[in-house]
Design a protein around this motif. Sequence first.
Motif, PDB file in Angstrom:
ATOM      1  N   PRO A  78       0.812  -1.220   0.000  1.00 53.15           N
ATOM      2  CA  PRO A  78       0.000   0.000   0.000  1.00 53.15           C
ATOM      3  C   PRO A  78       0.841   1.264   0.000  1.00 53.15           C
ATOM      4  O   PRO A  78       0.393   2.334  -0.410  1.00 53.15           O
ATOM      5  CB  PRO A  78      -0.837  -0.108   1.289  1.00 53.15           C
ATOM      6  N   ASN A  79       2.092   1.141   0.464  1.00 51.47           N
ATOM      7  CA  ASN A  79       2.985   2.316   0.450  1.00 51.47           C
ATOM      8  C   ASN A  79       3.818   2.374  -0.824  1.00 51.47           C
ATOM      9  O   ASN A  79       4.767   3.141  -0.916  1.00 51.47           O
ATOM     10  CB  ASN A  79       3.933   2.276   1.665  1.00 51.47           C
ATOM     11  N   SER A  80       3.474   1.539  -1.800  1.00 52.17           N
ATOM     12  CA  SER A  80       4.199   1.509  -3.065  1.00 52.17           C
ATOM     13  C   SER A  80       4.224   2.903  -3.689  1.00 52.17           C
ATOM     14  O   SER A  80       3.253   3.647  -3.628  1.00 52.17           O
ATOM     15  CB  SER A  80       3.494   0.536  -4.013  1.00 52.17           C
ATOM     16  N   ARG A  81       5.379   3.196  -4.311  1.00 54.98           N
ATOM     17  CA  ARG A  81       5.457   4.472  -5.038  1.00 54.98           C
ATOM     18  C   ARG A  81       4.974   4.286  -6.463  1.00 54.98           C
ATOM     19  O   ARG A  81       5.222   5.109  -7.312  1.00 54.98           O
ATOM     20  CB  ARG A  81       6.900   4.998  -4.999  1.00 54.98           C
ATOM     21  N   GLY A  82       4.282   3.200  -6.723  1.00 59.00           N
ATOM     22  CA  GLY A  82       3.695   3.007  -8.042  1.00 59.00           C
ATOM     23  C   GLY A  82       4.096   1.725  -8.723  1.00 59.00           C
ATOM     24  O   GLY A  82       3.352   1.207  -9.553  1.00 59.00           O
ATOM     25  N   GLY A  83       5.273   1.193  -8.378  1.00 58.35           N
ATOM     26  CA  GLY A  83       5.790   0.031  -9.094  1.00 58.35           C
ATOM     27  C   GLY A  83       5.015  -1.247  -8.814  1.00 58.35           C
ATOM     28  O   GLY A  83       4.425  -1.848  -9.722  1.00 58.35           O
ATOM     29  N   SER A  84       4.990  -1.660  -7.550  1.00 53.80           N
ATOM     30  CA  SER A  84       4.353  -2.954  -7.245  1.00 53.80           C
ATOM     31  C   SER A  84       2.847  -2.885  -7.486  1.00 53.80           C
ATOM     32  O   SER A  84       2.236  -3.860  -7.925  1.00 53.80           O
ATOM     33  CB  SER A  84       4.665  -3.380  -5.813  1.00 53.80           C
ATOM     34  N   ARG A  85       2.270  -1.728  -7.200  1.00 54.60           N
ATOM     35  CA  ARG A  85       0.828  -1.570  -7.456  1.00 54.60           C
ATOM     36  C   ARG A  85       0.512  -1.800  -8.939  1.00 54.60           C
ATOM     37  O   ARG A  85      -0.435  -2.506  -9.303  1.00 54.60           O
ATOM     38  CB  ARG A  85       0.412  -0.125  -7.105  1.00 54.60           C
ATOM     39  N   ALA A  86       1.319  -1.177  -9.804  1.00 50.26           N
ATOM     40  CA  ALA A  86       1.081  -1.281 -11.248  1.00 50.26           C
ATOM     41  C   ALA A  86       1.297  -2.712 -11.729  1.00 50.26           C
ATOM     42  O   ALA A  86       0.554  -3.215 -12.580  1.00 50.26           O
ATOM     43  CB  ALA A  86       2.003  -0.324 -12.004  1.00 50.26           C
ATOM     44  N   ILE A  87       2.297  -3.388 -11.179  1.00 50.86           N
ATOM     45  CA  ILE A  87       2.541  -4.779 -11.583  1.00 50.86           C
ATOM     46  C   ILE A  87       1.356  -5.650 -11.191  1.00 50.86           C
ATOM     47  O   ILE A  87       0.855  -6.460 -11.982  1.00 50.86           O
ATOM     48  CB  ILE A  87       3.855  -5.292 -10.952  1.00 50.86           C
ATOM     49  N   HIS A  88       0.886  -5.483  -9.977  1.00 51.26           N
ATOM     50  CA  HIS A  88      -0.272  -6.281  -9.540  1.00 51.26           C
ATOM     51  C   HIS A  88      -1.500  -6.006 -10.415  1.00 51.26           C
ATOM     52  O   HIS A  88      -2.269  -6.905 -10.729  1.00 51.26           O
ATOM     53  CB  HIS A  88      -0.586  -5.981  -8.071  1.00 51.26           C
ATOM     54  N   ARG A  89      -1.639  -4.765 -10.805  1.00 54.77           N
ATOM     55  CA  ARG A  89      -2.828  -4.395 -11.586  1.00 54.77           C
ATOM     56  C   ARG A  89      -2.714  -4.854 -13.033  1.00 54.77           C
ATOM     57  O   ARG A  89      -3.685  -5.359 -13.610  1.00 54.77           O
ATOM     58  CB  ARG A  89      -2.980  -2.860 -11.537  1.00 54.77           C
ATOM     59  N   ASP A  90      -1.501  -4.751 -13.606  1.00 53.29           N
ATOM     60  CA  ASP A  90      -1.393  -4.858 -15.065  1.00 53.29           C
ATOM     61  C   ASP A  90      -0.759  -6.150 -15.575  1.00 53.29           C
ATOM     62  O   ASP A  90      -0.909  -6.475 -16.754  1.00 53.29           O
ATOM     63  CB  ASP A  90      -0.561  -3.690 -15.614  1.00 53.29           C
ATOM     64  N   PHE A  91      -0.001  -6.857 -14.757  1.00 47.70           N
ATOM     65  CA  PHE A  91       0.758  -7.996 -15.270  1.00 47.70           C
ATOM     66  C   PHE A  91      -0.043  -9.289 -15.118  1.00 47.70           C
ATOM     67  O   PHE A  91      -0.511  -9.620 -14.027  1.00 47.70           O
ATOM     68  CB  PHE A  91       2.093  -8.158 -14.527  1.00 47.70           C
ATOM     69  N   ALA A  92      -0.156 -10.000 -16.234  1.00 40.88           N
ATOM     70  CA  ALA A  92      -0.829 -11.306 -16.235  1.00 40.88           C
ATOM     71  C   ALA A  92      -0.115 -12.162 -17.274  1.00 40.88           C
ATOM     72  O   ALA A  92       0.742 -11.669 -18.019  1.00 40.88           O
ATOM     73  CB  ALA A  92      -2.296 -11.134 -16.601  1.00 40.88           C
TER      74      ALA A  92
END
Length: 322
Positions: A78-92
Amino acid sequence: MSSEQNDMVIEAVVTAREDQAAGIAVFELARADGGPLPPFEAGAHIDVHVADGLVRQYSLCNPPGEAERYRIGVLDDPNSRGGSRAIHRDFAAGTAVRISAPRNHFPLHMEAGTSVLVGGGIGVTPMLAMAYALRAAGKPFELHYCSRSRDRAGFLDELAAAFPEQLRLHFDDEDAAQRFDPKACLGAQPAGAHVYVCGPSGFMDWVIAEAKAAGYDSGRIHYEYFNAQVDTHGDAFEVVAARSGVTLQVGPDQTIIDALTKAGIRVKKSCEQGVCGTCICDVLEGTPDHKDKFLSEEEREDNDQIVVCCSRSKTPRLVLDI
Ligand code: FES
């Protein structure tokens, strides 16, 4: 590894995604053209180009020697600066992704009699590769995995199956007897043991301090920070970019990399938290005020390198080889 290989961008594809315990997803990556990936050693990480201008580092957690895949574990922080959040959202499975060749700033020292691997939370990922490598080499080791709770810990089935003798689990919310006690653990190891730690920065600071207190010299304490809170503020100073022929002022609220960028001097960067080592420059004159978590104690004492995204200067003038 050559700098050419360091700069190599590999067109890859996500071949599998496995969502594990709360917030941890494990991704397998292969070359888009189906060819073999560059080899890696335990402790290595790759850059993942998450989006335009957003590059993040992730440790490889599969057994070294596998050429057909890289495997990374990513916490949806939750404190991600954008990287891990985007990977979780976009990578499949099927997502095209650009990655770097592996780099290793966290190598195993195979000469050690015993290795103690300590992973806190998602910091267990490099320990997995290390454990596979040590097992393959027939070397004695212990793998301590610390997590807030069992349901927030990834890789549990894999770890239990692969390292039944070496695995020690420690959960904050279970009985006190099983909680990680670095003093007792490290104090009980045979002479010459090496300790490796990765995890949240407070956890790492604690384990490193206890290892020092237990008599481990710095050559037997190995660590890799993946984030850090750094206070980059301080007094103003002058930086001379020797190769560029530019002299500039770094203000109290500015970092060296900001000042260099403003002056049109490009420095590679990634984490901007002093943990990845991407922005290191050689120091020709002056004394750095090291604030990073990347350089070892010996490297800091040499004062001939500086991590310019966070460190400052103890002297009014710093001359950099850039
Ligand atoms: Fe990562 Fe500076 S950009 S250490």
